[in-house]
Design a protein around this motif. Sequence first.
Motif, PDB file in Angstrom:
ATOM      1  N   ALA A 540      47.369 -27.096  43.886  1.00  0.00           N
ATOM      2  CA  ALA A 540      46.281 -27.886  44.442  1.00  0.00           C
ATOM      3  C   ALA A 540      46.531 -29.382  44.283  1.00  0.00           C
ATOM      4  CB  ALA A 540      44.960 -27.494  43.776  1.00  0.00           C
ATOM      5  N   ARG A 541      47.093 -29.783  43.172  1.00  0.00           N
ATOM      6  CA  ARG A 541      47.354 -31.206  42.949  1.00  0.00           C
ATOM      7  C   ARG A 541      48.451 -31.732  43.871  1.00  0.00           C
ATOM      8  NH1 ARG A 541      44.689 -33.632  39.043  1.00  0.00           N
ATOM      9  NH2 ARG A 541      46.092 -35.415  39.207  1.00  0.00           N
ATOM     10  N   LEU A 542      49.338 -30.861  44.303  1.00  0.00           N
ATOM     11  CA  LEU A 542      50.422 -31.283  45.187  1.00  0.00           C
ATOM     12  C   LEU A 542      50.058 -31.172  46.669  1.00  0.00           C
ATOM     13  CD1 LEU A 542      53.441 -29.604  43.324  1.00  0.00           C
ATOM     14  CD2 LEU A 542      52.863 -32.045  43.368  1.00  0.00           C
ATOM     15  N   TYR A 543      48.898 -30.572  46.963  1.00  0.00           N
ATOM     16  CA  TYR A 543      48.542 -30.318  48.349  1.00  0.00           C
ATOM     17  C   TYR A 543      48.146 -31.615  49.061  1.00  0.00           C
ATOM     18  CZ  TYR A 543      46.583 -28.141  52.477  1.00  0.00           C
ATOM     19  OH  TYR A 543      46.334 -27.777  53.781  1.00  0.00           O
ATOM     20  N   ILE A 544      48.575 -31.746  50.309  1.00  0.00           N
ATOM     21  CA  ILE A 544      48.220 -32.892  51.159  1.00  0.00           C
ATOM     22  C   ILE A 544      47.427 -32.355  52.350  1.00  0.00           C
ATOM     23  CG2 ILE A 544      49.087 -34.727  52.643  1.00  0.00           C
ATOM     24  CD1 ILE A 544      51.504 -34.953  50.852  1.00  0.00           C
ATOM     25  N   TYR A 545      46.240 -32.911  52.550  1.00  0.00           N
ATOM     26  CA  TYR A 545      45.389 -32.469  53.651  1.00  0.00           C
ATOM     27  C   TYR A 545      45.936 -32.941  54.998  1.00  0.00           C
ATOM     28  CZ  TYR A 545      41.909 -31.283  50.120  1.00  0.00           C
ATOM     29  OH  TYR A 545      41.262 -30.727  49.059  1.00  0.00           O
ATOM     30  N   ASN A 546      45.636 -32.165  56.045  1.00  0.00           N
ATOM     31  CA  ASN A 546      46.121 -32.480  57.386  1.00  0.00           C
ATOM     32  C   ASN A 546      45.431 -33.719  57.938  1.00  0.00           C
ATOM     33  OD1 ASN A 546      47.719 -30.184  57.427  1.00  0.00           O
ATOM     34  ND2 ASN A 546      46.128 -28.914  58.362  1.00  0.00           N
ATOM     35  N   PRO A 547      46.189 -34.768  58.312  1.00  0.00           N
ATOM     36  CA  PRO A 547      45.573 -35.897  59.016  1.00  0.00           C
ATOM     37  C   PRO A 547      45.366 -35.526  60.483  1.00  0.00           C
ATOM     38  CG  PRO A 547      47.899 -36.308  58.717  1.00  0.00           C
ATOM     39  CD  PRO A 547      47.614 -34.987  58.044  1.00  0.00           C
ATOM     40  N   LEU A 548      44.220 -35.921  61.019  1.00  0.00           N
ATOM     41  CA  LEU A 548      43.865 -35.507  62.378  1.00  0.00           C
ATOM     42  C   LEU A 548      43.390 -36.700  63.187  1.00  0.00           C
ATOM     43  CD1 LEU A 548      43.310 -33.014  64.292  1.00  0.00           C
ATOM     44  CD2 LEU A 548      40.948 -33.143  63.480  1.00  0.00           C
ATOM     45  N   GLU A 549      43.873 -36.761  64.428  1.00  0.00           N
ATOM     46  CA  GLU A 549      43.353 -37.718  65.395  1.00  0.00           C
ATOM     47  C   GLU A 549      42.157 -37.055  66.054  1.00  0.00           C
ATOM     48  OE1 GLU A 549      45.702 -39.883  68.825  1.00  0.00           O
ATOM     49  OE2 GLU A 549      44.924 -37.961  69.515  1.00  0.00           O
ATOM     50  N   GLU A 550      40.958 -37.429  65.619  1.00  0.00           N
ATOM     51  CA  GLU A 550      39.756 -36.740  66.096  1.00  0.00           C
ATOM     52  C   GLU A 550      39.207 -37.403  67.343  1.00  0.00           C
ATOM     53  OE1 GLU A 550      35.209 -35.854  64.636  1.00  0.00           O
ATOM     54  OE2 GLU A 550      36.792 -36.024  63.135  1.00  0.00           O
ATOM     55  N   VAL A 551      38.859 -36.578  68.320  1.00  0.00           N
ATOM     56  CA  VAL A 551      38.259 -37.077  69.551  1.00  0.00           C
ATOM     57  C   VAL A 551      36.781 -37.315  69.308  1.00  0.00           C
ATOM     58  CG1 VAL A 551      37.810 -36.602  71.979  1.00  0.00           C
ATOM     59  CG2 VAL A 551      39.916 -35.785  70.921  1.00  0.00           C
ATOM     60  N   LYS A 552      36.341 -38.582  69.488  1.00  0.00           N
ATOM     61  CA  LYS A 552      34.936 -38.907  69.292  1.00  0.00           C
ATOM     62  C   LYS A 552      34.177 -38.807  70.609  1.00  0.00           C
ATOM     63  CE  LYS A 552      35.179 -41.908  65.242  1.00  0.00           C
ATOM     64  NZ  LYS A 552      34.824 -43.248  64.708  1.00  0.00           N
ATOM     65  N   GLU A 553      32.864 -38.991  70.496  1.00  0.00           N
ATOM     66  CA  GLU A 553      32.023 -38.971  71.693  1.00  0.00           C
ATOM     67  C   GLU A 553      32.370 -40.170  72.600  1.00  0.00           C
ATOM     68  OE1 GLU A 553      29.988 -36.618  72.445  1.00  0.00           O
ATOM     69  OE2 GLU A 553      30.391 -35.523  70.595  1.00  0.00           O
ATOM     70  N   PRO A 554      32.195 -40.043  73.903  1.00  0.00           N
ATOM     71  CA  PRO A 554      32.469 -41.174  74.792  1.00  0.00           C
ATOM     72  C   PRO A 554      31.610 -42.387  74.439  1.00  0.00           C
ATOM     73  CG  PRO A 554      32.175 -39.134  76.025  1.00  0.00           C
ATOM     74  CD  PRO A 554      31.784 -38.847  74.615  1.00  0.00           C
ATOM     75  N   SER A 555      32.195 -43.569  74.548  1.00  0.00           N
ATOM     76  CA  SER A 555      31.452 -44.793  74.281  1.00  0.00           C
ATOM     77  C   SER A 555      30.522 -45.102  75.444  1.00  0.00           C
ATOM     78  CB  SER A 555      32.427 -45.955  74.060  1.00  0.00           C
ATOM     79  OG  SER A 555      33.224 -46.142  75.214  1.00  0.00           O
ATOM     80  N   LYS A 556      29.729 -46.175  75.304  1.00  0.00           N
ATOM     81  CA  LYS A 556      28.751 -46.499  76.336  1.00  0.00           C
ATOM     82  C   LYS A 556      29.397 -46.819  77.674  1.00  0.00           C
ATOM     83  CE  LYS A 556      25.236 -48.162  73.118  1.00  0.00           C
ATOM     84  NZ  LYS A 556      24.388 -49.312  72.691  1.00  0.00           N
ATOM     85  N   ASP A 557      30.637 -47.363  77.631  1.00  0.00           N
ATOM     86  CA  ASP A 557      31.299 -47.696  78.888  1.00  0.00           C
ATOM     87  C   ASP A 557      32.055 -46.523  79.480  1.00  0.00           C
ATOM     88  OD1 ASP A 557      33.323 -47.452  77.128  1.00  0.00           O
ATOM     89  OD2 ASP A 557      34.093 -49.506  77.326  1.00  0.00           O
ATOM     90  N   GLY A 558      31.904 -45.330  78.811  1.00  0.00           N
ATOM     91  CA  GLY A 558      32.513 -44.119  79.358  1.00  0.00           C
ATOM     92  C   GLY A 558      33.873 -43.798  78.827  1.00  0.00           C
ATOM     93  N   ASP A 559      34.478 -44.698  78.039  1.00  0.00           N
ATOM     94  CA  ASP A 559      35.811 -44.440  77.506  1.00  0.00           C
ATOM     95  C   ASP A 559      35.719 -43.512  76.304  1.00  0.00           C
ATOM     96  OD1 ASP A 559      36.963 -46.104  79.366  1.00  0.00           O
ATOM     97  OD2 ASP A 559      36.735 -47.895  78.083  1.00  0.00           O
ATOM     98  N   VAL A 560      36.679 -42.632  76.176  1.00  0.00           N
ATOM     99  CA  VAL A 560      36.746 -41.728  75.036  1.00  0.00           C
ATOM    100  C   VAL A 560      37.443 -42.436  73.888  1.00  0.00           C
ATOM    101  CG1 VAL A 560      37.646 -39.553  74.157  1.00  0.00           C
ATOM    102  CG2 VAL A 560      36.776 -39.687  76.491  1.00  0.00           C
ATOM    103  N   GLU A 561      36.827 -42.444  72.728  1.00  0.00           N
ATOM    104  CA  GLU A 561      37.395 -43.099  71.569  1.00  0.00           C
ATOM    105  C   GLU A 561      38.134 -42.091  70.706  1.00  0.00           C
ATOM    106  OE1 GLU A 561      34.317 -45.046  69.459  1.00  0.00           O
ATOM    107  OE2 GLU A 561      33.637 -46.219  71.169  1.00  0.00           O
ATOM    108  N   LEU A 562      39.184 -42.567  70.059  1.00  0.00           N
ATOM    109  CA  LEU A 562      39.945 -41.726  69.142  1.00  0.00           C
ATOM    110  C   LEU A 562      39.872 -42.320  67.747  1.00  0.00           C
ATOM    111  CD1 LEU A 562      43.191 -41.017  71.207  1.00  0.00           C
ATOM    112  CD2 LEU A 562      41.212 -39.520  70.916  1.00  0.00           C
ATOM    113  N   ALA A 563      39.642 -41.448  66.773  1.00  0.00           N
ATOM    114  CA  ALA A 563      39.684 -41.894  65.381  1.00  0.00           C
ATOM    115  C   ALA A 563      41.018 -41.479  64.825  1.00  0.00           C
ATOM    116  CB  ALA A 563      38.547 -41.260  64.584  1.00  0.00           C
ATOM    117  N   ILE A 564      41.928 -42.427  64.706  1.00  0.00           N
ATOM    118  CA  ILE A 564      43.282 -42.113  64.265  1.00  0.00           C
ATOM    119  C   ILE A 564      43.449 -42.559  62.826  1.00  0.00           C
ATOM    120  CG2 ILE A 564      45.737 -42.472  64.651  1.00  0.00           C
ATOM    121  CD1 ILE A 564      45.124 -42.985  67.557  1.00  0.00           C
TER     122      ILE A 564
END
Length: 585
Positions: A540-564
Motif C-alpha cells: 500500500a505504501r508503494l502504490y501510486i494512484y492512477n492520474p486521470l484527465e477528467e472531462v468536466k461539464e461544458p463551460s458557459k461558452d460551450g467548450d468542454v473543459e479538461l482537468a489534467i
Amino acid sequence: MHWIILYTCVCALFAASEICDRFAMVGFYANMITYLTQELNLPIVKASNILINFSGTGSLSLLVGALIADSFAGRFWTIIVGSIVYEVGLMTLTTSAVLPQFRPPPCPTQENCEEASAAQLTALYICLLLKSLGSGSIRGCVVAFAADQFDMKKSITKKGGWNFFNIYYFCMGISMLLAITVLVYIQDHMGWGWGLGIPTIVMALSIITFLVGSPVYLKVKPGGSPLTRLAQVIVAALRKRRAIAPQDPGLLYQNNDLDAAIATNGRLLHTNQFKWFDRAAILTDDDTSDSRPPNLWRLATVHRVEELKSIIRMLPIWISAMLFTATYANSDSFTILQARTMDRHLSPSFQIPPASLAVFGILTFILGIPLYEHIFVPFSRRLTGNPAGVTCLQRMGIGYILNLLGTIVSAVVEAKRKAAAADHGLLDKPTITIPLSVFWLIPQFCIGGIGDVFWAAGHLEFIYDQSPESMKSTVLALYWTVASMGSYIGSFMVSMVHRYTGKERNWLPDRNLNRGRLDDFYWLMAALEGSIFIYYVLCARLYIYNPLEEVKEPSKDGDVELAIGNIPYNAKNDANGLAPGNDAL
C-alpha cells in the motif's frame, strides 16, 4: 424533476433486485454446511471443502461473464442470462432436496452414517455447478452495472451523501440479515424443501424486478475485448523492445478519437512506473507511413499503455486479498458446527438456529455503515484533511487489523468451548449440548462485521476506482477470481491440516469437533493474517494512484473543459477519498 424521478426509479428497482438476489444467494449458502453434514451425512472437512470449491468455481466463472459483458454483450444482458442459469440451479437443487432418492438414509446419531452415494453426489454437483456459473456471471457485472447508474465524478460526489459502495453493502446487509434469520429458521424447522424453495421463488422475483427496470437503466456499451487490448500493448512493446523512448512523454502516441469509446470519463495520463511498456507508444516511420488507422499490434496509445500499467499496479493488492481470503475461507462453516454443540436456548422452547448466529455480524455491519459515514468520516476528515476521511487503502488496512483481532478471539472462544466439554465429560459425546452459551461466539461475529465495514467496502471501492473505465467488469471479475483462488488455497490448507495433524487429536476431525484442535487452527490462521498485513502495508505504501484527465461539464461558452493532473490527487481521486502521492497508509 424528470431527472429526480428517473434517478429514484433506478435506485428503487436496482435495490429491490439486488436485495432479492442477495437474499437468494445468502439463503442458499448460509446453512448449506448443515444440509451436507446432516442430510447427506458428509464428513465435516469434505462438506466444507465442497462448498469452498464450488464457491471458488463461481468466482472463476466471473471472469468469463465479465469478458463477455465488456467485449460484446454488455452488463445488463450478462446479468440476465446469469440469473436464469442460477435460477435453474436453484430449481434443480430444491427438487433434489424434496425427493428422498437424492439423499441417504437419515443418521440422527451422527455415528456410522451412510454417506451420499456417487449418484447422489453427482446430482448435487450438477446443481452446485449451475448455481456457481450463474452467480459468477451476476457478481462479475452487478457492482459495475450499479455504479454505472450513478455519476461518480467529483462534481457530483463532493456535494455530500453516502458513498455508493456503502449503499451497496448496506442493501446487501439487509438481504443477508433476512436470509440468516427467517430463511435459516425455516430450513431448520420446516425442512429443506421450503428452505431452498423460498430462495428459488425470490430469485425469480429478482429477475422480474430487474427486467422491469430495463427502460430506465443506463446501459454502457461494451468497448471491445479488454484482454485483447492488454495483449496488443504487450506485443507492441515486445516488437519495439530495442527502441528508445523519448525523454518527453508528450511525444508518445496519443489518439483521442481512437480512445473515445474506452475513455468517456477522461484519458489515463502517463506515469513513470513500468516505463518499459512505454515502448508500445513510440512512433516510428513504419507507424506513420500512411493515413490508415494504426496497427494496434504495433502501436498503442498512452491511455492503452496506462490501462495495462494500472492492472499491474493492482496485482500486489490483489495477492494480499487472495491470501487473506484463504485464512478465513472455512471459518463460517466451522463456526456453525461450533454453535451446533453449544447451548442455543433463548427460552425453554426456542433455540437459535446455528447458522443464524451470523445475524450479529450482519447487524454490526449494517449499523456500522451509517456510523462510519456520520461519525468516523467526519472525525477522521478533521485529522487527515481528506474529504473521505481516509483513503481506500487506509480503510482496508484498518479492516485487516480488525479481522485479525476477530480470528484471535475465535481461538480463545474455541479453547473455552472445549474446556467446558471436558469439564462436563462431553468430549466423546458430540450430539449432546455443551452447557456453554452460544453467545460466547458473538464477539467474533461483531468484530468481523466491523472489519467488513472497513475491509470489504473499502476494497470494492478501491478496485472500482482504480480499474480502467472500459474494463471495470473484467477487473472486478479478476478481483473475485483472485478471491476464488484464495478459497481454493483455504480449502487446500484445511485438507493439509486435516491430513498431517494425525489420527489422534486431529485439529479438524471428521465428526467429533470436541476432540479436535480447532483453536490451534485459528491461531495458525491468525499468524498468517499478521504476516499478510505486514505484506499489505508494504504494498500500500508503494502504490501510486492512477492520474486521470477528467472531462468536466461544458463551460458557459460551450467548450468542454479538461482537468489534467500529473499527480495522483486529481478530481476523480478526491471524489473517492484518495490521498495525495503514495501516502496510502
